[in-house]
Scaffold this motif. Structure first.
Motif, PDB file in Angstrom:
ATOM      1  N   THR A  45       9.821 -35.581  16.718  1.00  0.00           N
ATOM      2  CA  THR A  45      10.983 -35.663  17.255  1.00  0.00           C
ATOM      3  C   THR A  45      12.030 -35.038  16.200  1.00  0.00           C
ATOM      4  OG1 THR A  45      10.964 -37.782  16.036  1.00  0.00           O
ATOM      5  CG2 THR A  45      10.731 -37.859  18.255  1.00  0.00           C
ATOM      6  N   LYS A  46      12.193 -35.074  14.786  1.00  0.00           N
ATOM      7  CA  LYS A  46      13.275 -34.759  14.143  1.00  0.00           C
ATOM      8  C   LYS A  46      13.360 -33.413  13.476  1.00  0.00           C
ATOM      9  CE  LYS A  46      15.426 -37.432  11.319  1.00  0.00           C
ATOM     10  NZ  LYS A  46      15.475 -38.538  10.354  1.00  0.00           N
TER      11      LYS A  46
ATOM     12  N   ASP B  55      13.539 -30.478  14.998  1.00  0.00           N
ATOM     13  CA  ASP B  55      14.125 -29.388  16.059  1.00  0.00           C
ATOM     14  C   ASP B  55      15.203 -28.796  15.492  1.00  0.00           C
ATOM     15  OD1 ASP B  55      13.480 -29.748  19.484  1.00  0.00           O
ATOM     16  OD2 ASP B  55      12.158 -29.922  17.987  1.00  0.00           O
ATOM     17  N   THR B  56      16.184 -29.217  14.670  1.00  0.00           N
ATOM     18  CA  THR B  56      17.381 -28.612  14.507  1.00  0.00           C
ATOM     19  C   THR B  56      17.318 -28.419  13.167  1.00  0.00           C
ATOM     20  OG1 THR B  56      18.267 -30.586  14.116  1.00  0.00           O
ATOM     21  CG2 THR B  56      18.825 -29.467  16.082  1.00  0.00           C
ATOM     22  N   ASN B  57      16.703 -28.938  12.126  1.00  0.00           N
ATOM     23  CA  ASN B  57      16.835 -28.749  10.760  1.00  0.00           C
ATOM     24  C   ASN B  57      15.606 -28.338  10.263  1.00  0.00           C
ATOM     25  OD1 ASN B  57      19.361 -28.468   9.940  1.00  0.00           O
ATOM     26  ND2 ASN B  57      19.498 -30.648   9.623  1.00  0.00           N
TER      27      ASN B  57
ATOM     28  N   ARG C  50      20.836 -24.863  17.145  1.00  0.00           N
ATOM     29  CA  ARG C  50      22.291 -25.751  16.940  1.00  0.00           C
ATOM     30  C   ARG C  50      22.668 -25.547  15.604  1.00  0.00           C
ATOM     31  NH1 ARG C  50      24.325 -24.919  21.476  1.00  0.00           N
ATOM     32  NH2 ARG C  50      26.155 -25.684  20.588  1.00  0.00           N
ATOM     33  N   LYS C  51      23.874 -25.279  15.207  1.00  0.00           N
ATOM     34  CA  LYS C  51      24.434 -25.266  14.147  1.00  0.00           C
ATOM     35  C   LYS C  51      24.116 -26.671  13.282  1.00  0.00           C
ATOM     36  CE  LYS C  51      28.693 -23.394  12.194  1.00  0.00           C
ATOM     37  NZ  LYS C  51      29.968 -22.947  12.477  1.00  0.00           N
ATOM     38  N   ALA C  52      23.815 -26.682  12.236  1.00  0.00           N
ATOM     39  CA  ALA C  52      23.525 -27.870  11.362  1.00  0.00           C
ATOM     40  C   ALA C  52      24.940 -28.059  10.335  1.00  0.00           C
ATOM     41  CB  ALA C  52      22.316 -27.965  10.598  1.00  0.00           C
ATOM     42  N   TYR C  53      25.286 -29.129  10.050  1.00  0.00           N
ATOM     43  CA  TYR C  53      26.339 -29.378   9.171  1.00  0.00           C
ATOM     44  C   TYR C  53      25.824 -30.201   7.942  1.00  0.00           C
ATOM     45  CZ  TYR C  53      29.219 -27.648  12.904  1.00  0.00           C
ATOM     46  OH  TYR C  53      29.832 -27.044  13.792  1.00  0.00           O
ATOM     47  N   THR C  54      26.509 -30.002   6.651  1.00  0.00           N
ATOM     48  CA  THR C  54      25.904 -30.897   5.758  1.00  0.00           C
ATOM     49  C   THR C  54      27.327 -31.707   5.261  1.00  0.00           C
ATOM     50  OG1 THR C  54      26.061 -29.108   4.041  1.00  0.00           O
ATOM     51  CG2 THR C  54      24.005 -29.546   4.847  1.00  0.00           C
ATOM     52  N   PHE C  55      27.224 -32.829   4.757  1.00  0.00           N
ATOM     53  CA  PHE C  55      28.193 -33.655   4.428  1.00  0.00           C
ATOM     54  C   PHE C  55      27.791 -34.383   3.223  1.00  0.00           C
ATOM     55  CE2 PHE C  55      28.220 -33.396   9.029  1.00  0.00           C
ATOM     56  CZ  PHE C  55      29.638 -33.251   9.353  1.00  0.00           C
TER      57      PHE C  55
END
Ligand SMILES: Nc1ncnc2c1ncn2[C@@H]1O[C@H](COP(=O)(O)OP(=O)(O)OP(=O)(O)O)[C@@H](O)[C@H]1O
Ligand SMILES: [Mg+2]
Lengths: 263, 424
Positions: free
Chosen positions: B75-76, B78-80, B410-415
């Motif tokens: 599941t997890k 896909d984007t990162n 999709r673009k990923a953001y870090t916080f």
């Protein structure tokens, strides 16, 4: 100091020969949590769709009164325009933007509160950049408030079911509504998730200054959350009142359990 | 692989032999009116289909039961998905993923881009006129695919009439030259603007249409445009088209064919660069996001305050703009246009570039367009079977890589944990 924020007058919705909503009158005051209940096919979702502009009701009128503004009719307006005026909703069958990230879903909710147009997108001037940074920041803050920040970069479709329902609420909150319409938010949740949802909804009402209109089949959730309940059957309102009153209303028992039990 | 499956494949092969019998085996010799029986072809088709079928089944089986869970199935990731996630495996797929991860690492990215850019700019010097000319065609299609990607890849609207806007651009130049002697550089913006207007004109009536209905209406629109150009003989020259359109001019300098081609090449490279820049900025903007959301679920998008009408019109307008621009360049390159260049088939090719490359993914669409246009050019030897191979590639892709060659990430953001400061 009760102040009317929603006033649905004599609403009727016909689909060809079928009258899904039949002369319904519903009002809501600022800060209330109210619920609309009724058996399957009673017309609850259709009622929401009429209020939020998905359908234009065939009869009656809908008035809203956003904080600090004049009362006005929203009947026949486009859903996007109604949303911009402060009515946000969730859907019975979850409608997230599945292939976008959780953060992006919330960012979409901010859409109507932002300004950047084509020129801003292409030139990416300072104002646009600042707005972009702001929306990312705000959206992340909303996720934190709803407790979804751990999923921030995940695709919405990969979230567990309960988290998807909460993301719909987060996305709706991002539009800065004064009224939140939740269509069966607890559907498919386990008892623990339902409990968390209950406190979440209370918290949203208390801290975000949002009034809440709930459609729900989970009676214990409805009874513990709502201050007033409307009961609908075959498109008609059959009862209104406090949870206590509704629970003991013979018409309601009849509608839910069928003819023979009520005797 | 079970015996059952082999038997099935054999059945399919025999069925294929039967189906292709009339075209592969029988040949009528028109000159002496005799029939040639090419029995050996039957043999080839049978063996070919059988072997191909076995490979197909084998690949399908592998896909269903991967040795270990593929990254996409969990599941997890896909984007990162970082290179580390897919490292360590031994299968070809894993190794390829690791190689890909290395190649796309930040520190290699710049040199790779730089090398690509140098190659792109030096191409006309390094290769023959013929090669350059093919490359121009391919780059025009890259531009078209990037434009159509706005409507299909981002907006999720099945648009089958895209080539009509290409035609509008080309005919703008053709007609303006024929009647007013207007040159390339004036026609270029005019063609793009007229195509954009045509895009808005088409968008308005189809706002409420979705899926198949939209596809049919846009298809019809493109045919109407083509037939109008075909029948408006006094202006467009009808089926004979318009000839003698001048190549792009450079301060009135007379250029020979080779110099003009090189010049056109650099113009299209610049145009493609501009397209990439604009599409990329648009995609990462508020309006671009709204368009993607609308493509995902228009009812939810509307409920979030997105004006569907406006968003659709913007998508159609921006998409058509590039078709118009490409159309003018196309007309100047071929110096001759007629309605036959703007058939539904061309729309389908552009659509295939987008779907094959990866809907919504800019690098994907570029690779898709380059591949689909260049490969058939170099496969001229197989010209009889080009369409067959085209279809086979499309079907294979849809089965094994439905998201396209290079799927959109999709673009990923870090916080930072508590401050919520964003960086990307
Ligand atoms: N677009 C439509 N066209 C025709 N009939 C419709 C449409 N939408 C709803 N209906 C009908 O209206 C009636 C009310 O449906 P609605 O979805 O509002 O019920 P509901 O109270 O939300 O039920 P549930 O609890 O199952 O969600 C049903 O009979 C349904 O079939
Ligand atoms: Mg419902």
């Amino acid at each position: 100091m009760s102040e009317r924020i929603l006033n649905v007058q004599d609403m009727t919705m016909d689909f060809g020969g079928l009258r899904a909503v039949n002369h319904v009158n519903i009002t809501m005051d600022r800060g209330e949590i109210i619920a609309l209940i009724g058996p399957n096919g009673a017309g609850k979702t259709t009622f929401f769709n009429c209020v939020t502009g998905v359908y234009t009701p065939t009869g009656g009128d809908v008035f809203i009164n956003p904080p600090g503004e004049d009362e006005r009719s929203i009947k026949g307006q486009k859903p996007s325009r109604i949303a911009t005026q402060g009515l946000a909703r969730t859907f019975q069958n979850i409608r997230l933007f599945g292939n976008m990230t959780v953060l992006e879903n919330v960012m979409i909710g901010r859409h109507s509160r932002l300004k950047a147009g084509i020129a801003g997108a292409l030139l990416r001037n300072r104002k646009t950049r600042e707005e972009e940074e702001q929306v990312i920041h705000d959206s992340y803050e909303i996720l934190k408030r709803i407790g979804l920040e751990q999923y921030v970069n995940d695709l919405a479709r990969n979230l567990p079911y309960g988290a998807q329902r909460r993301l719909e609420i987060a996305r709706a909150l991002a539009t800065e509504p004064f009224m939140l319409l939740l269509d069966e938010p607890a559907a498919g949740m386990n008892p623990q998730e339902t409990k968390n949802l209950e406190s979440l909804i209370k918290r949203i009402r208390d801290t975000e200054n949002v009034s809440i209109f709930l459609i729900e089949h989970d009676m214990s959730l409805v009874m513990s959350l709502s201050e007033r309940i409307y009961v609908m059957d075959y498109g008609k309102l059959i009862a209104t009142g406090s949870p206590e009153e509704v629970k003991n209303n013979p018409d309601v028992i009849k509608a839910y359990l069928g003819e023979e039990v009520s005797a | 692989m079970s015996f059952q499956e082999i038997k099935r494949t054999l059945g399919v092969a025999l069925w294929f032999v039967f189906l292709t019998f009339p075209i592969m085996v029988i040949r009528v010799n028109q000159v002496d009116m005799t029939i040639q029986w090419r029995w050996y072809n039957m043999f080839y088709v049978g063996i070919g289909t059988f072997v191909g079928g076995l490979i197909w089944r084998f690949a399908l089986a592998r896909r269903k039961t991967p040795g270990k869970p593929a990254p996409a199935a969990t599941t997890k990731t896909d984007t990162n998905e970082t290179p580390a996630d897919s490292a360590g495996g031994g299968s070809i797929k894993d190794r390829f993923a690791r190689l890909w991860g290395t190649v796309t690492q930040q520190k290699y990215r710049r040199p790779i881009y730089a090398a690509g850019l140098v190659l792109l700019l030096a191409f006309p010097i390094l290769s023959s006129l013929y090669q350059t000319s093919i490359m121009i065609t391919a780059l025009i299609y890259v531009m078209l695919a990037l434009g159509l990607n706005i409507v299909i890849g981002l907006g999720g609207m099945l648009h089958l009439g895209y080539i009509a806007f290409f035609a509008v651009g080309a005919y703008t130049y053709g007609i303006l030259y024929k009647f007013f002697g207007i040159g390339f550089w004036v026609a270029l913006p005019l063609g793009a603007i007229l195509a954009t207007l045509a895009g808005v004109l088409l968008a308005l009536p189809v706002i409420r249409l979705r899926g198949d209905y939209l596809a049919i209406v846009t298809l019809g629109f493109a045919e109407i445009v083509r037939i109008v150009f075909n029948n408006l003989t006094p202006i467009t020259g009808g089926p004979q088209g318009i000839g003698g359109i001048p190549r792009p001019s450079l301060f009135g300098i007379d250029m020979n064919l080779s110099a003009a081609t090189t010049y056109t090449y650099y113009i299209i490279v610049a145009a493609v660069a501009l397209t990439i820049f604009v599409v990329w900025r648009f995609e990462n903007s508020r309006l671009g996001r709204a368009l993607v959301a609308m493509g995902e679920d228009d009812i939810a998008a509307e409920a979030m305050g997105i004006d569907i009408t406006r968003t659709k019109v913007i998508a159609f307008a921006l998409g058509s703009f590039w078709a118009g621009l490409g159309g003018v360049i196309f007309a100047s390159r071929t110096t001759f246009i007629n309605p036959a260049s703007f058939t539904v088939w061309q729309s389908v090719i552009v659509l295939s570039c987008v779907v094959l490359g990866g809907m919504g993914s800019i690098p994907g669409v570029i690779v898709g367009a380059l591949g689909l246009i260049l490969i058939p050019e170099y496969l001229r030897a197989f010209s009889d079977y080009r369409m067959l191979m085209f279809g086979a590639i499309l079907v294979t892709m849809m089965v094994f890589r439905p998201g396209g060659l290079i799927q959109k990430k999709r673009k990923a953001y870090t916080f930072q944990a508590d401050a919520g400061e964003a960086s990307s």
